[in-house]
Every structure is written in C-alpha cells, then in structure tokens.
Design an enzyme around this catalytic site. Sequence first.
Site, PDB file in Angstrom:
ATOM      1  CG  ASP A   7      -1.773   1.149   1.398  1.00  0.00           C
ATOM      2  OD1 ASP A   7      -2.218   1.673   0.360  1.00  0.00           O
ATOM      3  OD2 ASP A   7      -2.024   1.560   2.550  1.00  0.00           O
ATOM      4  CG  ASP A   9      -1.241   7.690   0.628  1.00  0.00           C
ATOM      5  OD1 ASP A   9      -0.126   8.013   0.188  1.00  0.00           O
ATOM      6  OD2 ASP A   9      -2.315   7.979   0.061  1.00  0.00           O
ATOM      7  CB  SER A  16      -1.923  13.698   4.895  1.00  0.00           C
ATOM      8  OG  SER A  16      -2.728  14.859   5.035  1.00  0.00           O
ATOM      9  CB  SER A  53     -10.971   8.271  -3.084  1.00  0.00           C
ATOM     10  OG  SER A  53     -10.550   8.835  -1.859  1.00  0.00           O
ATOM     11  NE  ARG A 129     -10.782   2.201   3.103  1.00  0.00           N
ATOM     12  CZ  ARG A 129     -11.976   2.212   2.550  1.00  0.00           C
ATOM     13  NH1 ARG A 129     -12.241   1.473   1.519  1.00  0.00           N
ATOM     14  NH2 ARG A 129     -12.921   2.967   3.023  1.00  0.00           N
TER      15      ARG A 129
END
Lengths: 184, 238
Positions: A7, A9, A16, A53, A129
Amino acid sequence: MRLVILDRDGVINEDSDAYIKSPDEWQAIPGSLEAIARLVHADFHVVVATNQSGIARGLFNVDMLNRIHSRMIDEIHHKGGEIDAIFFCPHGPDDHCRCRKPNIGLFEEIATRLKTNLSGTYAVGDSLRDIVAARAAQAIPVLVKTGKGSSTLTKTSGLDSVAVFDDLAAFTSALLGGGLAVTP
Amino acid sequence: MTRIARAALFQVGFVASIAVWAPVVLALFWLKPIPRYLVIRQWGRFTVWWLKITCGLSYQVAGREHIPKTPCVILSKHQSTWETLAYQWIFPPHVWVLKRELLWIPLLGWGMALSQPIAIAREQKRRAIDQVIRDGKKRLRDGRYIIIFPEGTRVARGEHGRFKLGGARLACAAACPVLPVAHNAGCFWGRRAFLKRPGVISVVIGPPIAVEGKDPAAVNTLAERWITDTTDALEKLA
C-alpha cells in the site's frame, strides 16, 4: 515470482487525512525507501496498490498523481530501490468500482499483468481495507503500525491471524531474515 | 436503466429460475443427497450471477483458506437473502438450519426440503435445540457442513441480535470447530428491500474456533465477538 505488494499512504509515505495532493506533501516514512531497496536486492519485485479517491473527489488529477509518483520513484531510485508498477484506483466510495480496496480489482490486475497468482505473496498495508482485499485475492496480508496501522489494530478484532510489524523496515527484516516463510 | 427496472428484472429472473430449478430438483429425488445438492447449488450460482448482470452487485470472499477440510459448524451474520444464495457456491456441501415454515413455500420450499435442511419449529425451543444437535451430528457424519445464522433471522445493517447457543452447542457436542463468517450484504440488499445498491459485497471468513476445553457459551461468545466486530468494520467500508 518473488513479489511484495505495498500500500502507499501509511506504508511507504506518511499518511494525511487531508490527502497527499502534491509532490511536496509526499514525505517518506523513515526506513521505508531503504526497505524497498533491500527487497529488490534480495530479488523481490515490488509493486504498489493504492486507493487514490482524491482524484474522484477533485482534489488532484492524474497528472498531479503522476508527478507525486515521479517524486516517489526518484527517491526510491536514490536509495537503490526499484518499483515495477503502481496500480491505483481513482474512484470514490460511491462509484461502485471493483478496484477500490477492500475490493479485489487492483490485486486481480496485478495478477493478470504480472502473469502470476498471488497465493504466497505478501501484501503490506495499514488498514482493514488492505487486509480484506489481500485475503480476498489469496495473498497474505501483513499489517504495519505506521499510518493508520495502530488505530486499525486497536479498533478491529479478528486480526489474530495477521502478522503485525512496526513498519515496512521491520517487515522487510523479518522476511529477508527468514522470520516469515519466503515466497517461492 | 433505473434501479427499479433493474431490480424488477432481477426479480423476474429469480422467480423464473425457481420455476425451472425446483421441478428438476424434485425429479432428482432418487439421487444421493450430495450429488443432488450439486445440482441445487447451481441455482444459487445462477441467482448470484443474475444479480451481478441486472443490478451490478457482485461479491468477493476473503479468508477462504480458513475453511476446514472436514465438516464443521458455520456461524454467519444474516442480513439479507443474498447470503442464502451465495453461500451455496462459496461453501462446501452444507445444510441449513431453518424454520420449517420455509419448506411450505410452493416449489422453493419443496426443493429446499430435498437439500436435507434441519427444519425446526421455532416455537418449540427445547425440542428445536435437541433436533439441531441430533440431526446436526448426523449430517456432519454424512460429510455436510452446517450453516446456522445464530441471530435467528435477518438483522438490519448496524444492528446485532442476540446470538443463540444452538450452533455452539452442536459444535461442542460433535467436537468440530466453529467457522465464523461476517459480511456486509445488508448494505447493498436490505432486509426486505426490493431495490439493490450496486457494488461489491465483502464476505470475510474468520479463523476456525476450536471447541476443545471450552463450553458452548464460551465458544458462542468468541464467535459473536468476531462476527459483530468484523461486520461493523465491513459496514464502514461499504
């Protein structure tokens, strides 16, 4: 194929809540770039699977995402590492796509493009997730405590069977040190 | 196409599939239960595929590696009709514990009766538990997994019913593990909702819970905690 899926971030760079919207906001987590280099030198392929997103939300566009990723790749090269590919989902929660984690689409795409199956492949993330998507794709989920990892760990039960590490560097040391079963 | 039209299209195909499959299944009364079940489960597979085509609602399963190789008791969250259809394809040959009134539905119920469910009379609580344990042990010996929705009925998203002890008691009596299952189907297909929301339902299969050295209440509590926590988390992701 020796493959590790990361992943972005909260695993490679500091997360953030305000999203990473420009190259300047992208700050590597200490030790993560070196960890990627160590993986590569041990003959692992490294790919990134990331929900972005912010694109659907209009916070940045794909051009900007490419610039952010250029910076990431530069910094990784600087430490002697390499990333084979970045798979991202540009959709938002209401787009009903199949690629936004916890959905399986990014992992399916990785398996198709790299012509491999993911069983035995470690997928490192900081949130539920990531774990659900990895599991659904038959990969082995790994949770790191960086990013949202600590709060994922305290908020969610049922993670007993998921390996947990302080950060990507600690996971890499365990994997390369034989502390985890190495993928074929 | 509007969501109403899509849902209507699904419903038409759904009812038609019952009209096609039920007579076929009834005509196979002479087959052994598991071969017959392999025909029945194609119906579940069809309806879930049809749902994807008409309503854009698909699914994914995490944790398949946790399914034991030998029959066990599967305890699952129950939020919608969806899981009763999809589980036929996701899990190895199994039987349901269900209220016997369901078997009185023309065609659908008769076909279900041939899947050898453990059909209980809910109002006779005492007898129902004895029956689950007696018939459940027999079905497990015959190589069938047992699916139980411990809350007894469909529960709306965000809510949790009391977990009844029957499933955990059966597992302890039969000395087989309990497999906890959570999902977020209720976020896409509500309890009595006609309209379906497009998206991807996540089913998460948890690590099996061993019964050795535990009493049914302890097993039940472990399963309940895992299922409710995981369901809450999945609902946030939907």
